[in-house]
Design a protein around this motif. Structure first.
Motif, short mmCIF file in Angstrom:
data_model
loop_
_atom_site.label_atom_id
_atom_site.label_comp_id
_atom_site.label_asym_id
_atom_site.label_seq_id
_atom_site.Cartn_x
_atom_site.Cartn_y
_atom_site.Cartn_z
N THR A 130 1.17 -7.73 9.19
CA THR A 130 1.24 -6.33 8.77
C THR A 130 2.64 -5.78 9.00
O THR A 130 3.25 -5.99 10.05
N TYR A 151 2.59 -1.49 4.39
CA TYR A 151 2.24 -0.09 4.20
C TYR A 151 3.53 0.73 4.10
O TYR A 151 4.37 0.68 5.00
N VAL A 164 -3.71 0.53 8.75
CA VAL A 164 -3.05 -0.78 8.82
C VAL A 164 -3.79 -1.70 9.78
O VAL A 164 -3.96 -2.90 9.52
N PRO A 183 4.99 6.41 8.67
CA PRO A 183 3.57 6.43 9.03
C PRO A 183 3.24 7.58 9.98
O PRO A 183 4.13 8.19 10.57
N VAL A 202 5.03 -2.13 8.35
CA VAL A 202 5.02 -0.69 8.07
C VAL A 202 6.45 -0.22 7.86
O VAL A 202 7.34 -0.53 8.65
N SER A 242 -2.15 6.43 9.36
CA SER A 242 -1.55 5.26 8.70
C SER A 242 -1.73 4.02 9.54
O SER A 242 -2.12 2.95 9.04
N VAL A 255 -2.69 4.20 -2.02
CA VAL A 255 -3.20 4.57 -0.70
C VAL A 255 -4.36 5.55 -0.78
O VAL A 255 -5.27 5.53 0.08
N VAL A 278 0.86 -1.18 0.00
CA VAL A 278 0.00 0.00 0.00
C VAL A 278 0.90 1.23 0.00
O VAL A 278 1.70 1.44 0.92
#
Length: 288
Positions: free
Chosen positions: A85, A61, A73, A65, A87, A69, A39, A6
């Motif tokens: 997940t 992601y 997520v 962030p 980031v 964000s 996004v 993303v």
């Protein structure tokens, strides 16, 4: 492995987070199934449907962030319950209040670039790893003196001047306004600034008035601008309220890969990864 990325997947590659998202997708696609989700499509039903049907094992992601964000997520982790997940903390931005919510929203893994950011997330019991940006050394490479002259002629740059370059946002937060002090009879400052994040017109006009060349058109072969230059300057200073670059600045890596001398602040991950010397100079003050 099925990986959903993303990030920002539209527009020119004229800033760090877009480049990070693009090249992550390109490289991971050589070994895995990758779905690149834009996004800004988060409010579209198609965004959620495509991710659900893809059945990702990892949702990664890329931009930021910040608090929003992490909320997104968290929603994606509930939407795709079997996915881990991840980031990328390339450009983190949290207020004092939003930091308190990190423990409630933490992803499975946060990829950090600077020690400061990694320590912050560890303080909230987040699982972190250090992963700095990379650079394509096949594209960004030294050139001969004759090629440098040809490129200066191509871009209309004086062959007899010493060229000091900066590539990045044309904003006060980037601290580029001090580059007008370098501009002179024998020295030419060139600033290449992307417009996707906006241009502060007062900074643009002030630099131009001093004789600096400020280019806002997208230059696809940006490696040619590094190649025609004599040195690279990164004057950006991180402040608590402002972060005008990803924490491992791609432009610094690109300049180093082209074998340009680099003068930079101790920004983000730079002092963690590199020692001063061999053409790399850390500046502690504007006079430096």
């Amino acid at each position: 492995m099925r990986i959903c990325l993303v990030g920002e997947y539209s527009g020119d590659l004229d800033e760090g987070m877009r480049n990070t998202a693009f090249y992550l997708a390109r490289e991971l696609s050589t070994r895995h199934q990758v779905l690149s989700s834009h996004v800004w499509s988060v409010f579209s039903p198609g965004f959620w449907k495509s991710i659900k049907s893809f059945r990702p094992q990892i949702v990664h992601y890329v931009p930021g962030p910040g608090l929003r964000s992490l909320v997104l997520v968290k929603a994606l982790s509930l939407w795709c319950k079997d996915a881990k997940t991840v980031v990328s903390a390339t450009h983190p931005g949290f207020s004092a209040f939003s930091r308190r919510l990190i423990p409630l929203l933490k992803p499975d893994l946060i990829l950090c670039q600077s020690s400061q950011t990694q320590e912050m997330f560890k303080g909230f019991d987040c699982n972190t790893e250090f992963l700095p940006s990379g650079v394509d050394i096949g594209r960004f490479k030294p050139v001969s003196a004759s090629v440098r002259e040809e490129l200066r002629e191509k871009y209309g740059v004086d062959k007899g001047k010493f060229i000091a370059l900066h590539v990045g946002h044309i904003k006060k937060g980037r601290n580029i306004q001090l580059l007008d002090e370098i501009q002179g009879e024998d020295d030419q400052v060139i600033i290449v600034g992307g417009i996707s994040v906006g241009v502060e017109r007062d900074v643009y006009r002030a630099l131009g008035a001093k004789g600096c060349l400020v280019w806002t058109d997208y230059i696809e072969n940006i490696e040619e601008i590094y190649a025609l230059s004599d040195c690279y300057i990164f004057p950006t200073i991180r402040t608590p309220r402002s972060l005008e670059s990803i924490e491992m600045p791609l432009s610094v890596l690109e300049a180093m890969s082209c074998n340009l001398p680099v003068i930079t602040t101790r920004f983000g991950a730079l002092p963690r990864v590199f020692e001063e010397g061999g053409g790399l100079y850390f500046a502690g003050r504007e006079d430096d």
